[in-house]
Motif scaffolding. Sequence first.
Motif, PDB file in Angstrom:
ATOM      1  N   UNK A 142       0.836  -1.203   0.000  1.00 42.53           N
ATOM      2  CA  UNK A 142       0.000   0.000   0.000  1.00 42.53           C
ATOM      3  C   UNK A 142       0.870   1.253   0.000  1.00 42.53           C
ATOM      4  N   UNK A 143       2.001   1.207   0.711  1.00 38.35           N
ATOM      5  CA  UNK A 143       2.911   2.350   0.750  1.00 38.35           C
ATOM      6  C   UNK A 143       3.592   2.564  -0.602  1.00 38.35           C
ATOM      7  N   UNK A 144       3.850   1.492  -1.331  1.00 41.70           N
ATOM      8  CA  UNK A 144       4.505   1.577  -2.633  1.00 41.70           C
ATOM      9  C   UNK A 144       3.557   2.054  -3.729  1.00 41.70           C
ATOM     10  N   UNK A 145       2.269   1.801  -3.565  1.00 38.84           N
ATOM     11  CA  UNK A 145       1.297   2.107  -4.611  1.00 38.84           C
ATOM     12  C   UNK A 145       0.682   3.486  -4.403  1.00 38.84           C
ATOM     13  N   UNK A 146       0.176   4.072  -5.504  1.00 40.16           N
ATOM     14  CA  UNK A 146      -0.505   5.364  -5.384  1.00 40.16           C
ATOM     15  C   UNK A 146      -2.012   5.220  -5.562  1.00 40.16           C
ATOM     16  N   UNK A 147      -2.523   3.975  -5.477  1.00 44.32           N
ATOM     17  CA  UNK A 147      -3.964   3.755  -5.558  1.00 44.32           C
ATOM     18  C   UNK A 147      -4.516   3.471  -4.162  1.00 44.32           C
ATOM     19  N   UNK A 148      -5.811   3.715  -3.983  1.00 43.59           N
ATOM     20  CA  UNK A 148      -6.439   3.525  -2.674  1.00 43.59           C
ATOM     21  C   UNK A 148      -6.531   2.040  -2.332  1.00 43.59           C
ATOM     22  N   UNK A 149      -6.866   1.227  -3.316  1.00 40.88           N
ATOM     23  CA  UNK A 149      -6.980  -0.225  -3.088  1.00 40.88           C
ATOM     24  C   UNK A 149      -6.023  -0.943  -4.037  1.00 40.88           C
ATOM     25  N   UNK A 150      -4.729  -1.030  -3.681  1.00 42.34           N
ATOM     26  CA  UNK A 150      -3.747  -1.645  -4.578  1.00 42.34           C
ATOM     27  C   UNK A 150      -4.003  -3.141  -4.748  1.00 42.34           C
ATOM     28  N   UNK A 151      -3.606  -3.640  -5.914  1.00 44.44           N
ATOM     29  CA  UNK A 151      -3.821  -5.050  -6.230  1.00 44.44           C
ATOM     30  C   UNK A 151      -2.764  -5.932  -5.568  1.00 44.44           C
ATOM     31  N   UNK A 152      -1.673  -5.306  -5.096  1.00 44.28           N
ATOM     32  CA  UNK A 152      -0.637  -6.077  -4.412  1.00 44.28           C
ATOM     33  C   UNK A 152       0.569  -6.373  -5.273  1.00 44.28           C
ATOM     34  N   UNK A 153       0.632  -5.812  -6.470  1.00 46.84           N
ATOM     35  CA  UNK A 153       1.778  -5.967  -7.374  1.00 46.84           C
ATOM     36  C   UNK A 153       2.355  -4.597  -7.696  1.00 46.84           C
ATOM     37  N   UNK A 154       3.668  -4.462  -7.551  1.00 44.50           N
ATOM     38  CA  UNK A 154       4.345  -3.223  -7.942  1.00 44.50           C
ATOM     39  C   UNK A 154       5.579  -3.619  -8.731  1.00 44.50           C
ATOM     40  N   UNK A 155       5.731  -3.033  -9.911  1.00 47.39           N
ATOM     41  CA  UNK A 155       6.878  -3.345 -10.768  1.00 47.39           C
ATOM     42  C   UNK A 155       7.792  -2.141 -10.886  1.00 47.39           C
ATOM     43  N   UNK A 156       9.081  -2.398 -10.913  1.00 46.59           N
ATOM     44  CA  UNK A 156      10.083  -1.380 -11.213  1.00 46.59           C
ATOM     45  C   UNK A 156      10.531  -1.625 -12.645  1.00 46.59           C
ATOM     46  N   UNK A 157      10.322  -0.633 -13.525  1.00 51.23           N
ATOM     47  CA  UNK A 157      10.551  -0.816 -14.963  1.00 51.23           C
ATOM     48  C   UNK A 157      11.456   0.270 -15.523  1.00 51.23           C
ATOM     49  N   UNK A 158      12.102  -0.054 -16.637  1.00 53.91           N
ATOM     50  CA  UNK A 158      12.800   0.951 -17.429  1.00 53.91           C
ATOM     51  C   UNK A 158      11.800   1.625 -18.342  1.00 53.91           C
ATOM     52  N   UNK A 159      11.901   2.949 -18.482  1.00 52.26           N
ATOM     53  CA  UNK A 159      11.012   3.655 -19.398  1.00 52.26           C
ATOM     54  C   UNK A 159      11.475   3.418 -20.831  1.00 52.26           C
ATOM     55  N   UNK A 160      10.538   3.302 -21.778  1.00 53.12           N
ATOM     56  CA  UNK A 160      10.921   3.143 -23.177  1.00 53.12           C
ATOM     57  C   UNK A 160      11.717   4.359 -23.649  1.00 53.12           C
TER      58      UNK A 160
END
Length: 206
Positions: free
Chosen positions: A29-47
């Motif tokens: 929840x701390x990592x996400x910016x949504x009120x009800x996070x799905x529980x997955x957060x990815x760290x990605x390279x931008x295109x």
Amino acid sequence: MFATAAALDRFGDLLGDAPVYEVTERAAKALSDTVTPVGLVAVCRLPEVSLAEVLAGARLVAVAVETSEPGNAGTLIRLADAMGADAVVLAGNSVDPYNGKCLRSSAGSIFGVPVVQAEDTQALVAAMRGAGLQVLATTLDGETPLPAADLSVPTAWLFGSEAHGLAPAVAAAADARVTIPMHGSAESLNVAAAAAICLYASAQAL
């Protein structure tokens, strides 16, 4: 990937070979910016794609000019993807296309169509014209009704912000100013509706 135990149970098969770190619900929840996070957060390279790359050989380009509302930008990206556009350009002082709300509004289309930013709108217009695209500005008082526009040639559409539309100088820089004929009492269309109509018309003509 950072995932809760519940998310791993539900989505584990989709994660492939990505390195996964299990976290608590509170951490997710701390990592996400949504009120009800799905529980997955990815760290990605931008295109990394340049304006010259996306314009090369392009036949249909959607340009959001001075678009500060991430929901509108994301919706335009989704529309452009659905209509087979070759690129979306966020011009001037526009929202970051990788803003969380913009990403969600694109409904995954951020992965389906190249999206680039261009700070100088006038230079962008010149670059698109140099790439062989006609540049059409959408305005309420344009001299060219949409049905009269020649959309059989490669086209870049300029869409203004919801609040202010296109600046006069930007509209004047286009090859033509196009208006959507309306027969009811509505004064105008929102930017998403106007973009949907114009991009659909281009997709049918190309």
